[in-house]
Write a protein that holds these residues in place. Structure first.
Motif, PDB file in Angstrom:
ATOM      1  N   ARG A   1       0.830  -1.209   0.000  1.00 10.14           N
ATOM      2  CA  ARG A   1       0.000   0.000   0.000  1.00 10.14           C
ATOM      3  C   ARG A   1       0.866   1.260   0.000  1.00 10.14           C
ATOM      4  O   ARG A   1       0.516   2.259  -0.611  1.00 10.14           O
ATOM      5  CB  ARG A   1      -0.918   0.028   1.217  1.00 10.14           C
ATOM      6  N   THR A   2       1.997   1.219   0.686  1.00  7.67           N
ATOM      7  CA  THR A   2       2.902   2.368   0.705  1.00  7.67           C
ATOM      8  C   THR A   2       3.359   2.698  -0.700  1.00  7.67           C
ATOM      9  O   THR A   2       3.331   3.858  -1.123  1.00  7.67           O
ATOM     10  CB  THR A   2       4.123   2.077   1.603  1.00  7.67           C
ATOM     11  N   TRP A   3       3.768   1.683  -1.432  1.00  7.08           N
ATOM     12  CA  TRP A   3       4.209   1.916  -2.810  1.00  7.08           C
ATOM     13  C   TRP A   3       3.072   2.400  -3.689  1.00  7.08           C
ATOM     14  O   TRP A   3       3.261   3.246  -4.558  1.00  7.08           O
ATOM     15  CB  TRP A   3       4.849   0.654  -3.401  1.00  7.08           C
ATOM     16  N   GLN A   4       1.886   1.878  -3.463  1.00  8.30           N
ATOM     17  CA  GLN A   4       0.738   2.355  -4.232  1.00  8.30           C
ATOM     18  C   GLN A   4       0.491   3.834  -3.984  1.00  8.30           C
ATOM     19  O   GLN A   4       0.235   4.601  -4.922  1.00  8.30           O
ATOM     20  CB  GLN A   4      -0.519   1.561  -3.864  1.00  8.30           C
ATOM     21  N   MET A   5       0.570   4.254  -2.731  1.00  3.80           N
ATOM     22  CA  MET A   5       0.360   5.661  -2.398  1.00  3.80           C
ATOM     23  C   MET A   5       1.451   6.541  -3.000  1.00  3.80           C
ATOM     24  O   MET A   5       1.167   7.620  -3.522  1.00  3.80           O
ATOM     25  CB  MET A   5       0.314   5.848  -0.869  1.00  3.80           C
ATOM     26  N   ILE A   6       2.693   6.083  -2.935  1.00  2.80           N
ATOM     27  CA  ILE A   6       3.794   6.856  -3.512  1.00  2.80           C
ATOM     28  C   ILE A   6       3.580   7.049  -5.005  1.00  2.80           C
ATOM     29  O   ILE A   6       3.734   8.155  -5.534  1.00  2.80           O
ATOM     30  CB  ILE A   6       5.152   6.179  -3.214  1.00  2.80           C
ATOM     31  N   TRP A   7       3.198   5.991  -5.717  1.00  7.85           N
ATOM     32  CA  TRP A   7       2.976   6.095  -7.160  1.00  7.85           C
ATOM     33  C   TRP A   7       1.775   6.983  -7.472  1.00  7.85           C
ATOM     34  O   TRP A   7       1.783   7.718  -8.468  1.00  7.85           O
ATOM     35  CB  TRP A   7       2.811   4.721  -7.800  1.00  7.85           C
ATOM     36  N   MET A   8       0.730   6.967  -6.626  1.00  3.81           N
ATOM     37  CA  MET A   8      -0.409   7.857  -6.840  1.00  3.81           C
ATOM     38  C   MET A   8       0.011   9.316  -6.683  1.00  3.81           C
ATOM     39  O   MET A   8      -0.394  10.177  -7.472  1.00  3.81           O
ATOM     40  CB  MET A   8      -1.538   7.530  -5.855  1.00  3.81           C
ATOM     41  N   ILE A   9       0.804   9.601  -5.657  1.00  7.97           N
ATOM     42  CA  ILE A   9       1.270  10.971  -5.438  1.00  7.97           C
ATOM     43  C   ILE A   9       2.133  11.426  -6.609  1.00  7.97           C
ATOM     44  O   ILE A   9       1.973  12.545  -7.113  1.00  7.97           O
ATOM     45  CB  ILE A   9       2.028  11.069  -4.099  1.00  7.97           C
ATOM     46  N   ILE A  10       3.022  10.571  -7.073  1.00 11.38           N
ATOM     47  CA  ILE A  10       3.862  10.915  -8.228  1.00 11.38           C
ATOM     48  C   ILE A  10       2.999  11.179  -9.456  1.00 11.38           C
ATOM     49  O   ILE A  10       3.235  12.130 -10.206  1.00 11.38           O
ATOM     50  CB  ILE A  10       4.899   9.804  -8.492  1.00 11.38           C
ATOM     51  N   PHE A  11       1.976  10.371  -9.666  1.00 14.29           N
ATOM     52  CA  PHE A  11       1.077  10.544 -10.805  1.00 14.29           C
ATOM     53  C   PHE A  11       0.341  11.885 -10.715  1.00 14.29           C
ATOM     54  O   PHE A  11       0.230  12.624 -11.705  1.00 14.29           O
ATOM     55  CB  PHE A  11       0.080   9.381 -10.864  1.00 14.29           C
ATOM     56  N   ILE A  12      -0.156  12.231  -9.528  1.00 14.47           N
ATOM     57  CA  ILE A  12      -0.876  13.495  -9.346  1.00 14.47           C
ATOM     58  C   ILE A  12       0.060  14.681  -9.566  1.00 14.47           C
ATOM     59  O   ILE A  12      -0.292  15.652 -10.252  1.00 14.47           O
ATOM     60  CB  ILE A  12      -1.523  13.551  -7.948  1.00 14.47           C
ATOM     61  N   VAL A  13       1.267  14.621  -9.007  1.00 12.54           N
ATOM     62  CA  VAL A  13       2.236  15.699  -9.186  1.00 12.54           C
ATOM     63  C   VAL A  13       2.595  15.852 -10.658  1.00 12.54           C
ATOM     64  O   VAL A  13       2.658  16.970 -11.187  1.00 12.54           O
ATOM     65  CB  VAL A  13       3.495  15.460  -8.319  1.00 12.54           C
ATOM     66  N   ALA A  14       2.817  14.736 -11.350  1.00 12.13           N
ATOM     67  CA  ALA A  14       3.142  14.798 -12.777  1.00 12.13           C
ATOM     68  C   ALA A  14       1.986  15.417 -13.557  1.00 12.13           C
ATOM     69  O   ALA A  14       2.190  16.240 -14.462  1.00 12.13           O
ATOM     70  CB  ALA A  14       3.470  13.405 -13.306  1.00 12.13           C
ATOM     71  N   GLY A  15       0.759  15.063 -13.226  1.00 14.29           N
ATOM     72  CA  GLY A  15      -0.410  15.644 -13.889  1.00 14.29           C
ATOM     73  C   GLY A  15      -0.490  17.139 -13.661  1.00 14.29           C
ATOM     74  O   GLY A  15      -0.764  17.913 -14.588  1.00 14.29           O
TER      75      GLY A  15
END
Length: 170
Positions: free
Chosen positions: A137-151
Motif C-alpha cells: 500500500r505504501t508503494w501504491q500511495m507513492i505512485w499515486m502521489i507521483i502521478f498526481i504531481v506529474a499531472g
C-alpha cells in the motif's frame, strides 16, 4: 513419510526399499519432487497449463526416464508421462487432476492435512511485503502521489506555454 528419489513415488507404508525400482527410500520434504499421476502424451500440455495457471510448478518425465519436451509429447501422444510436482503442491495438483478426470479420489496417497500449504494461502500483498520488506500500500500511495504531481506539472506547463504565447500576440 518417505519417497523414492529415483522413481519419485510417495511410499505410505513403513518400507525402506522402493517396490518399483528397489532403491532405498528417503524422508520426504516440501521441496522433494514427487509423482502425482501418469498421463498420456496428448494431454500433457493441457495439464501443464492448468497447473501453471494455479501457480503450481510442474514438469513431466517419460516413464522410461526421459524429460518431457513438446516434441516428445507430440511424437509420443500415446506414451505415458509422469506428472512431477514439489511435495508441498501435491494436494493442490492432485485436486486439479481430480477435476480434470485423470485421477480418482482413492488414488490420493496423502491426506490434505499432511502437507503444509502456507505458501498458497498468502495474499499478493503479504508475499510482496515478505519479499521487499515494505508494505504494498505504501508503494501504491507513492505512485499515486507521483502521478498526481506529474499531472499538475503538465497542466501548469501547458498554462505557462499558453500564457507565453499569448504575451506575443497581445
Amino acid at each position: 513419510m518417505k519417497y523414492c528419489p529415483t522413481c519419485k513415488k510417495i511410499i505410505t507404508n513403513d518400507a525402506q526399499i522402493c517396490d518399483s525400482c528397489s532403491k532405498s527410500l528417503t524422508d520426504i520434504s516440501a521441496e522433494s519432487v514427487v509423482t502425482v499421476a501418469t498421463v498420456k502424451g496428448r494431454s500433457v500440455s493441457f495439464i501443464e497449463n492448468a497447473l501453471k495457471d494455479e501457480g503450481i510448478p510442474c514438469h513431466f518425465a517419460k516413464t522410461d526416464g526421459n524429460i518431457y519436451n513438446d516434441l516428445n509429447a507430440k511424437v509420443n501422444a500415446e506414451s505415458d508421462f509422469s506428472l512431477l510436482v514439489p511435495f508441498e503442491y501435491y494436494n493442490k495438483a492432485f485436486n486439479i487432476c481430480l477435476g480434470i478426470g485423470i485421477v480418482e479420489p482413492e488414488d490420493r496417497l496423502i491426506e490434505e492435512t499432511e502437507v503444509s500449504d502456507d505458501t498458497t494461502t498468502k495474499t499478493y500483498e503479504e508475499k510482496f511485503e515478505e519479499k521487499n520488506g515494505v508494505k504494498h500500500r505504501t508503494w501504491q500511495m507513492i505512485w499515486m502521489i507521483i502521478f498526481i504531481v506529474a499531472g499538475c506539472l503538465i497542466i501548469w506547463g501547458i498554462d505557462f506555454i499558453a500564457e507565453f504565447i499569448k504575451s506575443f500576440f497581445i
